[in-house]
Design an enzyme around this catalytic site. Structure first.
Site, mmCIF file in Angstrom:
data_model
loop_
_atom_site.group_PDB
_atom_site.id
_atom_site.type_symbol
_atom_site.label_atom_id
_atom_site.label_comp_id
_atom_site.label_asym_id
_atom_site.label_seq_id
_atom_site.Cartn_x
_atom_site.Cartn_y
_atom_site.Cartn_z
ATOM 1 N N GLU A 62 -8.388 1.912 -4.779
ATOM 2 C CA GLU A 62 -9.505 1.604 -3.869
ATOM 3 C C GLU A 62 -10.257 2.876 -3.489
ATOM 4 O O GLU A 62 -9.659 3.860 -3.011
ATOM 5 C CB GLU A 62 -8.981 0.890 -2.604
ATOM 6 C CG GLU A 62 -10.123 0.556 -1.644
ATOM 7 C CD GLU A 62 -9.779 -0.487 -0.592
ATOM 8 O OE1 GLU A 62 -8.649 -1.031 -0.612
ATOM 9 O OE2 GLU A 62 -10.655 -0.763 0.252
ATOM 10 N N GLU A 120 0.843 -1.201 0.000
ATOM 11 C CA GLU A 120 0.000 0.000 0.000
ATOM 12 C C GLU A 120 0.878 1.251 0.000
ATOM 13 O O GLU A 120 1.979 1.243 0.566
ATOM 14 C CB GLU A 120 -0.895 0.023 1.252
ATOM 15 C CG GLU A 120 -1.941 -1.079 1.258
ATOM 16 C CD GLU A 120 -2.882 -1.001 2.470
ATOM 17 O OE1 GLU A 120 -2.785 -0.027 3.255
ATOM 18 O OE2 GLU A 120 -3.711 -1.916 2.622
HETATM 19 O O1 KIV Z 1 -6.756 -6.878 1.459
HETATM 20 C C1 KIV Z 1 -7.466 -6.816 0.455
HETATM 21 O O2 KIV Z 1 -8.371 -7.630 0.242
HETATM 22 C C2 KIV Z 1 -7.203 -5.751 -0.493
HETATM 23 C C3 KIV Z 1 -8.184 -5.524 -1.588
HETATM 24 C C4 KIV Z 1 -9.339 -4.766 -1.066
HETATM 25 C C5 KIV Z 1 -7.575 -4.843 -2.749
HETATM 26 O O3 KIV Z 1 -6.252 -5.058 -0.350
#
Ligand code: KIV
Length: 311
Positions: free
Chosen positions: A193, A126
């Protein structure tokens, strides 16, 4: 050969990041789903989903933690192993948990565990510009990376609450710069997201790598959804951006209630679920065969199992 075909002699070929780039270049939208264990991975793989993320959403939807911040690297690697065992074709991406990639050295060690121990083919991190140097270090060391910007759930304690990101001019500019930095650093794809659809479409247009949207509208190069949301396994809360293709929690609850009622009524197991043995063999074991009867037919030793019987 498309990413979802088999090679000669029925051998299944695993999707690579080059296949994902080709799908994108050929104008295919890329369906992506999370999986958390062997059965969810098998189902997704057999449905022909080319890209599977072992998301750290695992923390909340499978392990019952309040946020993704709580999940450990050991837990993520453990589940990644199960997902990889359940797949033959899909490219499996392991989601690097909170604070395992704040520095490039840590990131390399953590990503190494996903690939070496977990069997994943790529990792996800991220963050935008602040994470770009880490993406670069991973890619330089042969580890394919998926980026993730917009709402980044690992930063929930800083963000405050789950909400759309990038609605203001400053936020939108920041997100555009973040996306470009992650692509420039060598990521093979990037999750967007909870970004307004026009901004997500504009980012998608600017990037050569595919954008995989969640709550970011139809203009992304692909979409990702949580396995549990798609199939209606989510009990508490379904995000607005999700569509339930099944309502499994209802079917499962109904099935469990029916099972409990059958057990209580003595209707389960029935003949079909029960194995029988030869009655004569059992009589012998229990000391109730002809050998165990006196001339008048009564059982010797009161019908107890003979002590010298080889059981
Ligand atoms: O952890 C997850 O499932 C994610 C998705 C929402 C992209 O990062």
């Amino acid at each position: 050969m498309s990413a979802t075909e088999t090679a000669g002699a029925g051998r299944v070929v695993r999707v690579t990041v080059a296949d994902i780039a080709r799908l994108h270049a050929d104008g295919h939208r890329i369906p992506t789903v999370t999986a958390y264990d062997y059965p969810s991975a098998r189902l997704a793989d057999e449905a022909g989903i080319p890209l599977i993320l072992v998301g750290d959403s695992l923390a909340q939807v499978v392990l019952g933690y309040e946020t993704t911040v709580r999940i450990s690297l050991d837990e993520m690697v453990h589940h990644t192993r199960a997902v990889v065992r359940g797949t033959r074709r899909a490219l499996v991406v392991g989601d690097m948990p909170f604070l395992t990639y704040a520095r490039s050295d840590d990131a390399l060690a953590a990503a190494g565990r996903f690939l070496r121990e977990g069997g994943a083919q790529a990792v996800k991190v991220e963050g935008g510009r602040r994470t770009a140097p880490v993406v670069e270090a991973l890619v330089r060391n042969g580890i394919p990376v998926m980026g993730h910007i917009g709402l980044t759930p690992q930063a929930i304690n800083a963000i405050g609450k789950v909400r759309v990101q990038g609605k203001t001019k400053d936020q939108a500019r920041t997100l555009m710069a973040d996306a470009l930095a992650i692509a420039e650093a060598g990521a093979f794809a990037i999750v967007l997201e909870l970004i307004p659809e026009q901004l997500a479409a504009a980012i998608t247009e600017r990037l050569r790598i595919p954008t995989i949207g969640i709550g970011s509208g139809p203009g992304c190069s692909g979409q990702i959804q949580l396995f549990t949301d798609l199939l209606g396994l989510t009990i508490d809360h379904l995000p607005r951006h999700s569509r339930q293709y099944l309502r499994l929690h209802e079917s499962i609850a109904e099935a469990l209630r029916a099972y409990a009622a059958d057990v209580e009524a003595g209707a389960f197991p029935g003949d079909a679920e029960t194995v029988r043995m030869d009655d004569a063999v059992l009589a012998d074991v229990l000391g109730r065969s002809a050998l165990d009867r006196a001339a008048d037919g009564t059982l010797v030793d009161g019908g107890l199992i003979p002590l010298d019987r080889d059981l």
